[in-house]
Design a protein around this motif. Structure first.
Motif, PDB file in Angstrom:
ATOM      1  N   GLU A   1      44.458  54.857  18.272  1.00 59.70           N
ATOM      2  CA  GLU A   1      43.391  55.758  18.433  1.00 59.70           C
ATOM      3  C   GLU A   1      42.478  56.437  17.986  1.00 59.70           C
ATOM      4  OE1 GLU A   1      43.372  57.917  22.438  1.00 59.70           O
ATOM      5  OE2 GLU A   1      44.347  56.145  23.114  1.00 59.70           O
ATOM      6  N   VAL A   2      41.763  56.528  17.584  1.00 56.64           N
ATOM      7  CA  VAL A   2      40.381  57.585  16.965  1.00 56.64           C
ATOM      8  C   VAL A   2      39.453  58.347  17.295  1.00 56.64           C
ATOM      9  CG1 VAL A   2      39.549  57.950  14.570  1.00 56.64           C
ATOM     10  CG2 VAL A   2      40.543  56.268  14.593  1.00 56.64           C
ATOM     11  N   HIS A   3      39.587  59.561  18.024  1.00 53.75           N
ATOM     12  CA  HIS A   3      38.689  60.351  18.743  1.00 53.75           C
ATOM     13  C   HIS A   3      37.703  60.979  18.074  1.00 53.75           C
ATOM     14  CE1 HIS A   3      41.906  60.383  22.001  1.00 53.75           C
ATOM     15  NE2 HIS A   3      42.434  60.111  21.085  1.00 53.75           N
ATOM     16  N   ASP A   4      36.733  61.105  18.132  1.00 53.57           N
ATOM     17  CA  ASP A   4      35.305  61.933  17.550  1.00 53.57           C
ATOM     18  C   ASP A   4      33.878  62.671  18.222  1.00 53.57           C
ATOM     19  OD1 ASP A   4      32.815  60.415  18.044  1.00 53.57           O
ATOM     20  OD2 ASP A   4      34.017  58.813  16.446  1.00 53.57           O
ATOM     21  N   SER A   5      33.544  63.479  17.709  1.00 55.39           N
ATOM     22  CA  SER A   5      32.886  63.606  18.614  1.00 55.39           C
ATOM     23  C   SER A   5      31.504  63.248  18.548  1.00 55.39           C
ATOM     24  CB  SER A   5      32.181  65.976  18.734  1.00 55.39           C
ATOM     25  OG  SER A   5      32.970  65.794  17.241  1.00 55.39           O
ATOM     26  N   GLY A   6      31.187  62.171  17.754  1.00 58.76           N
ATOM     27  CA  GLY A   6      29.503  61.745  17.613  1.00 58.76           C
ATOM     28  C   GLY A   6      28.855  61.646  18.965  1.00 58.76           C
ATOM     29  N   PRO A   7      27.995  61.340  19.547  1.00 58.68           N
ATOM     30  CA  PRO A   7      27.114  60.440  20.682  1.00 58.68           C
ATOM     31  C   PRO A   7      27.222  58.867  20.000  1.00 58.68           C
ATOM     32  CG  PRO A   7      25.326  60.894  19.096  1.00 58.68           C
ATOM     33  CD  PRO A   7      26.799  61.600  18.148  1.00 58.68           C
ATOM     34  N   GLY A   8      26.881  57.434  20.823  1.00 59.62           N
ATOM     35  CA  GLY A   8      26.804  56.392  21.200  1.00 59.62           C
ATOM     36  C   GLY A   8      28.150  55.930  21.097  1.00 59.62           C
ATOM     37  N   VAL A   9      28.086  54.056  20.924  1.00 57.74           N
ATOM     38  CA  VAL A   9      29.149  53.397  21.272  1.00 57.74           C
ATOM     39  C   VAL A   9      28.603  52.458  20.696  1.00 57.74           C
ATOM     40  CG1 VAL A   9      30.487  51.664  22.936  1.00 57.74           C
ATOM     41  CG2 VAL A   9      28.829  53.829  24.084  1.00 57.74           C
ATOM     42  N   PRO A  10      30.398  52.502  19.325  1.00 61.88           N
ATOM     43  CA  PRO A  10      30.112  51.207  18.618  1.00 61.88           C
ATOM     44  C   PRO A  10      30.792  49.862  19.521  1.00 61.88           C
ATOM     45  CG  PRO A  10      32.047  52.680  18.318  1.00 61.88           C
ATOM     46  CD  PRO A  10      31.085  53.749  19.765  1.00 61.88           C
TER      47      PRO A  10
ATOM     48  N   VAL B   1      36.642  50.777  24.167  1.00 62.82           N
ATOM     49  CA  VAL B   1      35.961  52.766  23.357  1.00 62.82           C
ATOM     50  C   VAL B   1      36.361  52.876  24.736  1.00 62.82           C
ATOM     51  CG1 VAL B   1      33.646  53.677  22.859  1.00 62.82           C
ATOM     52  CG2 VAL B   1      34.398  51.561  21.387  1.00 62.82           C
ATOM     53  N   ARG B   2      36.067  54.752  24.582  1.00 61.47           N
ATOM     54  CA  ARG B   2      35.865  54.635  26.262  1.00 61.47           C
ATOM     55  C   ARG B   2      34.957  56.602  25.824  1.00 61.47           C
ATOM     56  NH1 ARG B   2      41.889  56.469  25.232  1.00 61.47           N
ATOM     57  NH2 ARG B   2      42.077  58.703  25.543  1.00 61.47           N
ATOM     58  N   GLU B   3      34.205  57.420  26.942  1.00 62.60           N
ATOM     59  CA  GLU B   3      33.486  58.021  26.482  1.00 62.60           C
ATOM     60  C   GLU B   3      34.945  59.108  26.857  1.00 62.60           C
ATOM     61  OE1 GLU B   3      30.413  58.711  28.464  1.00 62.60           O
ATOM     62  OE2 GLU B   3      29.548  56.723  28.525  1.00 62.60           O
ATOM     63  N   ARG B   4      34.842  59.991  25.891  1.00 64.90           N
ATOM     64  CA  ARG B   4      35.239  61.482  26.171  1.00 64.90           C
ATOM     65  C   ARG B   4      34.372  63.195  26.704  1.00 64.90           C
ATOM     66  NH1 ARG B   4      38.241  64.141  21.618  1.00 64.90           N
ATOM     67  NH2 ARG B   4      35.828  65.241  20.568  1.00 64.90           N
ATOM     68  N   GLU B   5      34.284  64.069  26.891  1.00 63.64           N
ATOM     69  CA  GLU B   5      33.975  64.718  27.238  1.00 63.64           C
ATOM     70  C   GLU B   5      32.906  65.067  25.969  1.00 63.64           C
ATOM     71  OE1 GLU B   5      33.933  70.024  28.351  1.00 63.64           O
ATOM     72  OE2 GLU B   5      35.190  68.002  29.367  1.00 63.64           O
ATOM     73  N   LEU B   6      33.562  65.653  25.717  1.00 65.49           N
ATOM     74  CA  LEU B   6      32.263  65.135  23.893  1.00 65.49           C
ATOM     75  C   LEU B   6      32.654  64.025  22.705  1.00 65.49           C
ATOM     76  CD1 LEU B   6      30.173  66.878  22.370  1.00 65.49           C
ATOM     77  CD2 LEU B   6      31.827  68.055  21.180  1.00 65.49           C
TER      78      LEU B   6
ATOM     79  N   LYS C   1      33.596  60.220  22.233  1.00 63.86           N
ATOM     80  CA  LYS C   1      34.135  59.024  21.989  1.00 63.86           C
ATOM     81  C   LYS C   1      35.860  58.530  21.418  1.00 63.86           C
ATOM     82  CE  LYS C   1      31.216  57.145  18.967  1.00 63.86           C
ATOM     83  NZ  LYS C   1      30.934  58.818  18.139  1.00 63.86           N
ATOM     84  N   VAL C   2      35.998  57.887  22.447  1.00 62.59           N
ATOM     85  CA  VAL C   2      37.401  57.156  21.629  1.00 62.59           C
ATOM     86  C   VAL C   2      37.439  55.507  21.084  1.00 62.59           C
ATOM     87  CG1 VAL C   2      39.806  56.805  21.933  1.00 62.59           C
ATOM     88  CG2 VAL C   2      38.828  58.932  22.763  1.00 62.59           C
ATOM     89  N   VAL C   3      37.662  55.301  19.842  1.00 62.15           N
ATOM     90  CA  VAL C   3      37.548  53.841  19.627  1.00 62.15           C
ATOM     91  C   VAL C   3      39.258  53.516  19.742  1.00 62.15           C
ATOM     92  CG1 VAL C   3      36.749  52.148  18.308  1.00 62.15           C
ATOM     93  CG2 VAL C   3      35.321  54.310  18.490  1.00 62.15           C
ATOM     94  N   TRP C   4      39.787  52.635  20.351  1.00 56.87           N
ATOM     95  CA  TRP C   4      41.195  52.409  20.860  1.00 56.87           C
ATOM     96  C   TRP C   4      41.119  51.165  20.323  1.00 56.87           C
ATOM     97  CZ3 TRP C   4      42.695  48.369  23.789  1.00 56.87           C
ATOM     98  CH2 TRP C   4      42.015  48.250  24.619  1.00 56.87           C
ATOM     99  N   CYS C   5      42.719  50.817  18.971  1.00 54.56           N
ATOM    100  CA  CYS C   5      43.270  49.154  19.841  1.00 54.56           C
ATOM    101  C   CYS C   5      44.904  49.231  19.985  1.00 54.56           C
ATOM    102  CB  CYS C   5      42.928  48.455  18.181  1.00 54.56           C
ATOM    103  SG  CYS C   5      43.655  49.053  16.364  1.00 54.56           S
ATOM    104  N   GLU C   6      45.152  48.436  20.255  1.00 53.42           N
ATOM    105  CA  GLU C   6      46.714  47.612  20.785  1.00 53.42           C
ATOM    106  C   GLU C   6      47.142  46.744  19.790  1.00 53.42           C
ATOM    107  OE1 GLU C   6      46.893  49.622  25.427  1.00 53.42           O
ATOM    108  OE2 GLU C   6      46.639  47.777  24.818  1.00 53.42           O
ATOM    109  N   PHE C   7      48.783  46.715  19.845  1.00 58.64           N
ATOM    110  CA  PHE C   7      49.102  45.211  19.276  1.00 58.64           C
ATOM    111  C   PHE C   7      50.350  45.728  20.096  1.00 58.64           C
ATOM    112  CE2 PHE C   7      47.440  48.014  16.107  1.00 58.64           C
ATOM    113  CZ  PHE C   7      46.180  47.333  15.482  1.00 58.64           C
TER     114      PHE C   7
END
Length: 140
Positions: free
Chosen positions: A83-92, A122-127, A129-135
């Protein structure tokens, strides 16, 4: 005798909004994967590439000045989650209509993540989003 050091099943680290954070995130992920015995495997190599792509996206599009991004790794013996969490807007999103032959280089990172991982999202968070991947690992 070559022993694998077992790390806890959850590891995370914050990185600054600066260009050298992408290779630093990749080094961090490599060390964690090595501790879990996944470095040098197909899934480990794919996960490292996804860490690089997601960290780059966070740095370029998701981390406002003065903020950080978080790289989160979890492995339960069956599924590796990045997972990579950031505080920016938008949904990639994966860019539609890419033929691969154009000169525009944007939008290809998520194409790689989608192709290499078993699942991603991608999931939203309070500030932000989190972009994730699984293997899935081991395979089969």
């Amino acid at each position: 005798m070559n022993e694998t050091i077992q790390l806890p099943p959850l590891r995370e680290k914050f990185f600054r909004r600066e260009r050298r954070s992408v290779p630093a995130a990749r080094r961090f992920a490599y060390e964690v994967l090595e501790g879990w015995g996944l470095a040098g495997t197909d899934v480990g190599d794919d996960a490292l590439l996804c860490v690089s792509e997601l960290a780059t996206n966070a740095l370029l599009h998701g981390v406002p000045p003065g903020r950080h991004f978080l790289v989160f790794l979890r492995y339960d013996g069956h599924v590796l989650r990045v997972e990579v969490h950031d505080s920016g807007p938008g949904v990639p999103r994966v860019a539609a209509g890419r033929d691969g032959g154009g000169r525009d280089e944007g939008g290809r990172g998520l194409l790689l993540v989608a192709a290499l991982s078993d699942k991603w999202g991608v999931r939203e968070r309070e500030l932000g989003k989190v972009v994730w991947c699984e293997f899935a690992w081991p395979k089969g």
